[in-house]
Design a protein around this motif. Structure first.
Motif: not given
Length: 420
Positions: A48-55, A193-198, A203-206
């Protein structure tokens, strides 16, 4: 309701996508597909979070197809049929581009519905999955699709993504200036752990919970430690389970003590005591074997101790067993011997067991010639006498070849002296 940061600032062009150079770089497979504008059926496979949906979204924007998106965890066969029922009503569109997120959650029958439409080109399917498609996606779909693997992002790529998003935030109307301490970037990227979304969720929570000073927030290392908590992800039925176990055994076999301990630590973090014990017992015979025959006894004692102790103390005898096996001399002579013998049983007519070896402990056995002429080895010097044990058809076959290690060579020399 405000959309999550990761969704709101999702890249809108291929140039903005972070990472995946092995498929999106110049001349790479996905780059060539996109430049050709011929979009085949594809399965995007990766964490998850590596760009599959974005692409997939960007590809949809580039085509003249009607774009539909489904999620296999929430949508059903009915939703697919509703889309298919509209096929002939789309004026000005060249078919449908159907994106199915988490396609592995659809049962086989639901996946089969798509086959006819994929075959005649009315549907172009892009499915995404975090699970190995060769295990979880219907084979008939796989035969009609190109599997493209997305990789976890590196720490450097995660940091690049965080800085890009912060730059976009600054450019927004009433934009917020977000600055990082170097330590904070490293902490967030390590924990993702390699997940940009995470990472973006952290970042958003901070940002949401930290008061700004004149529309400026500085994210310190302490803030990052508090919000960017690292959780070790592990699925006992998924790819990661088998990948770690595979790396674990290969590292011990390769006599790399450091890597062996690292993969043990991963399995310990997952609490997977059963898999650890089973694999250690296999390794003791498969990879160390007769080079150090006592290894299996020691490993059995260590694993029995681990079972009695339970975690966390179990990690100590397990580490002892792993280091013993990783640093022990190696031999696979036992594995090769039994493998060859099993193969002969499957493929060769091995013939009859020699009569003198057959059971003779019953009335009438002597008339059948059973056990006649058998020589009892313990009646001879060194408890050895030369006689035929193999069936006639394969009497000269050699299964066991002594390993090039001290123990097996000593046994080889012992029998060489006796048998001559």
């Amino acid at each position: 309701m405000e959309r999550p940061l990761a969704d709101r600032l999702r890249p809108e062009s291929m140039e903005d996508i972070i990472g995946q150079k092995h498929i999106l770089g110049k001349g790479k497979i996905l780059n060539r597909i996109i430049e050709s504008k011929f979009i085949p059926n594809m399965i995007f496979y990766g964490p998850p979070g590596v760009g599959k949906t974005t692409v997939a979204n960007i590809i949809a924007e580039m085509t003249h197809k009607r774009f539909h998106r489904l999620n296999a965890t929430t949508d059903s066969t009915k939703d697919i049929k509703e889309i298919l029922s509209e096929l002939n009503t789309f004026m000005g569109y060249e078919g449908i581009l159907l994106y199915i997120d988490e396609i592995h959650h659809f049962p086989k029958r639901t996946q089969q519905i798509l086959l006819e439409y994929m075959e005649n080109g009315q549907i172009t399917l892009i499915g995404s999955t975090t699970e190995n498609p060769y295990f979880y996606v219907f084979k008939a779909i796989l035969s009609r699709a190109t599997v493209i693997e997305f990789k976890p992002l590196s720490n450097e790529e995660i940091i690049e993504g965080l800085l890009k998003v912060c730059h976009k935030l600054k450019k927004e109307e009433n934009g917020l200036f977000v600055d990082f301490e170097k330590e904070a970037l490293e902490i967030i990227s390590n924990s993702s752990e390699g997940d940009l979304r995470k990472a973006l969720n952290s970042l958003e929570l901070i940002i949401k919970t930290t008061p700004s000073n004149k529309d400026k927030i500085i994210i310190t290392g302490d803030l990052a430690k508090e919000f960017a908590q690292k959780n070790f992800s592990y699925d006992r039925d998924g790819d990661k389970h088998y990948d770690i176990l595979s790396a674990f055994q290969k590292s011990i076999r390769g006599s790399d003590a450091e890597a062996s301990i690292l993969y043990l630590a991963m399995l310990i973090k997952a609490g997977d005591l059963t898999s650890i014990i089973r694999r250690l017992l296999v390794i003791a015979s498969e990879d160390i074997g007769l080079a150090y025959p006592q290894a299996i006894s020691i490993v059995k004692a260590c694993t029995d101790s681990a079972l009695q102790l339970g975690f966390p103390e179990a990690q100590i005898p397990l580490a002892q067993a792993v280091l013993l096996l990783a640093t022990a001399p190696k031999s696979n002579s036992a594995v090769k011997a039994i493998g060859e013998a099993l193969m002969d049983i499957d493929k060769t007519n091995i013939g009859e067991i020699p009569l003198h070896l057959k059971d003779g402990h019953y009335k009438g056995a002597e008339k059948l010639g059973r056990m006649q002429g058998y020589k009892y080895p313990h009646d001879y010097p060194h408890n050895y006498i030369n006689q035929q044990y193999m069936p006639d058809n394969i009497k000269d076959k050699i299964y066991y070849n002594y390993g090039e290690n001290k123990f097996e060579q000593s046994i080889k020399n012992y029998w060489k002296n006796i048998k001559k």
